[in-house]
Design a protein around this motif. Structure first.
Motif, PDB file in Angstrom:
ATOM      1  N   UNK A 207     163.602   9.129 -16.480  1.00 22.54           N
ATOM      2  CA  UNK A 207     162.608   9.555 -15.658  1.00 22.54           C
ATOM      3  C   UNK A 207     161.595  10.633 -16.160  1.00 22.54           C
ATOM      4  N   UNK A 208     162.092  11.681 -17.019  1.00 23.05           N
ATOM      5  CA  UNK A 208     161.157  12.670 -17.575  1.00 23.05           C
ATOM      6  C   UNK A 208     160.483  12.029 -18.843  1.00 23.05           C
ATOM      7  N   UNK A 209     161.063  10.917 -19.324  1.00 23.90           N
ATOM      8  CA  UNK A 209     160.410  10.400 -20.436  1.00 23.90           C
ATOM      9  C   UNK A 209     159.099   9.571 -20.274  1.00 23.90           C
ATOM     10  N   UNK A 210     159.264   8.981 -19.131  1.00 20.89           N
ATOM     11  CA  UNK A 210     158.207   7.851 -18.794  1.00 20.89           C
ATOM     12  C   UNK A 210     156.605   8.288 -18.697  1.00 20.89           C
ATOM     13  N   UNK A 211     156.441   9.730 -18.363  1.00 22.31           N
ATOM     14  CA  UNK A 211     155.241  10.268 -18.083  1.00 22.31           C
ATOM     15  C   UNK A 211     154.503  10.606 -19.645  1.00 22.31           C
ATOM     16  N   UNK A 212     155.386  10.668 -20.535  1.00 22.64           N
ATOM     17  CA  UNK A 212     155.032  10.949 -22.013  1.00 22.64           C
ATOM     18  C   UNK A 212     155.273  10.312 -23.152  1.00 22.64           C
ATOM     19  N   UNK A 213     155.776   9.064 -23.083  1.00 21.36           N
ATOM     20  CA  UNK A 213     156.292   8.437 -24.153  1.00 21.36           C
ATOM     21  C   UNK A 213     155.476   8.117 -25.201  1.00 21.36           C
ATOM     22  N   UNK A 214     153.997   8.081 -24.898  1.00 20.09           N
ATOM     23  CA  UNK A 214     153.230   8.158 -25.970  1.00 20.09           C
ATOM     24  C   UNK A 214     153.384   9.169 -27.173  1.00 20.09           C
ATOM     25  N   UNK A 215     154.197   9.942 -26.587  1.00 15.90           N
ATOM     26  CA  UNK A 215     154.490  10.930 -27.759  1.00 15.90           C
ATOM     27  C   UNK A 215     155.614  10.337 -28.977  1.00 15.90           C
ATOM     28  N   UNK A 216     156.348   9.296 -28.481  1.00 11.79           N
ATOM     29  CA  UNK A 216     157.302   8.801 -29.226  1.00 11.79           C
ATOM     30  C   UNK A 216     156.578   7.886 -30.410  1.00 11.79           C
ATOM     31  N   UNK A 217     155.341   7.496 -30.049  1.00 12.98           N
ATOM     32  CA  UNK A 217     154.550   6.708 -31.267  1.00 12.98           C
ATOM     33  C   UNK A 217     154.691   5.350 -30.772  1.00 12.98           C
ATOM     34  N   UNK A 218     153.831   4.443 -31.755  1.00 16.38           N
ATOM     35  CA  UNK A 218     153.875   3.091 -31.130  1.00 16.38           C
ATOM     36  C   UNK A 218     152.475   2.635 -30.180  1.00 16.38           C
ATOM     37  N   UNK A 219     152.386   1.353 -30.120  1.00 11.67           N
ATOM     38  CA  UNK A 219     151.460   0.914 -29.367  1.00 11.67           C
ATOM     39  C   UNK A 219     151.856   0.924 -27.889  1.00 11.67           C
ATOM     40  N   UNK A 220     151.105   0.529 -26.911  1.00 11.86           N
ATOM     41  CA  UNK A 220     151.176   0.129 -25.522  1.00 11.86           C
ATOM     42  C   UNK A 220     152.509  -0.915 -25.495  1.00 11.86           C
ATOM     43  N   UNK A 221     151.932  -1.811 -26.206  1.00 13.96           N
ATOM     44  CA  UNK A 221     152.906  -3.344 -26.518  1.00 13.96           C
ATOM     45  C   UNK A 221     154.047  -2.878 -26.934  1.00 13.96           C
ATOM     46  N   UNK A 222     154.363  -1.983 -27.861  1.00 15.21           N
ATOM     47  CA  UNK A 222     155.592  -1.539 -28.220  1.00 15.21           C
ATOM     48  C   UNK A 222     156.487  -0.651 -27.298  1.00 15.21           C
ATOM     49  N   UNK A 223     155.606   0.457 -26.667  1.00 10.00           N
ATOM     50  CA  UNK A 223     156.321   1.116 -25.682  1.00 10.00           C
ATOM     51  C   UNK A 223     156.884   0.450 -24.252  1.00 10.00           C
ATOM     52  N   UNK A 224     156.140  -0.569 -24.197  1.00 10.75           N
ATOM     53  CA  UNK A 224     156.544  -1.577 -23.170  1.00 10.75           C
ATOM     54  C   UNK A 224     158.102  -1.767 -23.168  1.00 10.75           C
TER      55      UNK A 224
END
Length: 264
Positions: A207-224
């Motif tokens: 839950x606390x990750x989903x609003x900021x997971x772009x910080x993990x890196x990768x593209x939208x397709x990868x963070x899917x």
């Protein structure tokens, strides 16, 4: 540079502009692997699975298998096969072009693409042999023995959790190194909870990750990887209406169709 600009437009949702610029770039040099890769991303974002699959099938036919992007472009092809329910094509692509020993790509791509594809296959309804998870967990331990690259760590944690490698996973559950270590820790805990069948716990961890997971890196397709896991957890908890509302707000491309068993 034009294709990179197009990818940037794609990642912020300006898809028509991205495709127009992408096609201009490829018209100048159709053999540009980065340009082909970025067009694949844009077609993925528009939900054009058949067009994307057709484009990459044509383009990759003339691309040297030793080239650094061959494995990752094959990953995109495998995802489109999965999206259409073509498990046979997905497994064939994984085994001949993506997994360790089949791909000449960089270790970061081999690890992240293989572990992500195995998990996305599993949540789509495929049966993933335990040996596959053990192999990619061992690969992660060999090539990334020290944590700190958070995007890699997220995928390594997935491999270790699904392989039942508790000691390896434990390192990432408590990781302190890395540009997004604070996000890797709950993601790693979520993978562990999923492996144990504790879906509510996994949802709480993500839950606390989903609003900021772009910080993990990768593209939208990868963070899917995370978006579809979130969807899967809601479905397994029998919260189907919430699952659809979540996709409408978070990933509109999956609002009516997603490669997740039980979702339509």
């Amino acid at each position: 540079m034009m294709s990179m600009h197009a990818l940037s437009l794609c990642e912020v949702g300006r898809l028509d502009e991205a495709l127009t610029l992408m096609d201009r770039s490829l018209a100048l040099n159709d053999s540009n692997a980065n340009g082909a890769h970025f067009k694949a991303h844009t077609l993925s974002e528009t939900g054009e699975a058949e067009a994307g699959r057709s484009f990459l099938d044509r383009w990759i036919a003339g691309y040297d298998r030793r080239a650094v992007l061959h494995g990752h472009l094959s990953w995109h092809r495998a995802l489109w096969a999965l999206d259409r329910g073509d498990f046979a094509a997905m497994w064939d692509t994984l085994d001949t072009a993506i997994k360790p020993g089949a791909s000449r790509s960089l270790p970061i791509n081999i690890l992240t693409d293989t572990s992500a594809l195995l998990w996305r296959a599993e949540i789509a309804g495929a049966v993933v042999a335990p040996d596959r998870w053990h192999d990619i967990s061992a690969y992660a331990a060999r090539f990334f023995p020290e944590p700190g690259q958070s995007f890699v760590d997220m995928h390594a944690a997935l491999a270790h959790a699904m392989a039942g490698e508790g000691d390896r996973l434990g390192v990432l559950v408590d990781v302190q190194k890395g540009y997004a270590a604070d996000l890797v820790r709950p993601v790693a805990r979520a993978w562990g909870a999923i492996a144990r069948g504790e879906f509510e716990t996994a949802l709480d961890q993500l839950a606390p990750v989903m609003g900021q997971h772009e910080r993990l890196g990768g593209s939208r397709a990868q963070r899917d990887l995370l978006e579809l896991t979130w969807l899967t957890l809601l479905l397994r908890l029998r919260r189907a209406e919430e699952a659809q509302r979540s996709m409408l707000g978070r990933r509109h491309v999956f609002a009516t169709h997603a490669p997740v068993a039980g979702y339509a």
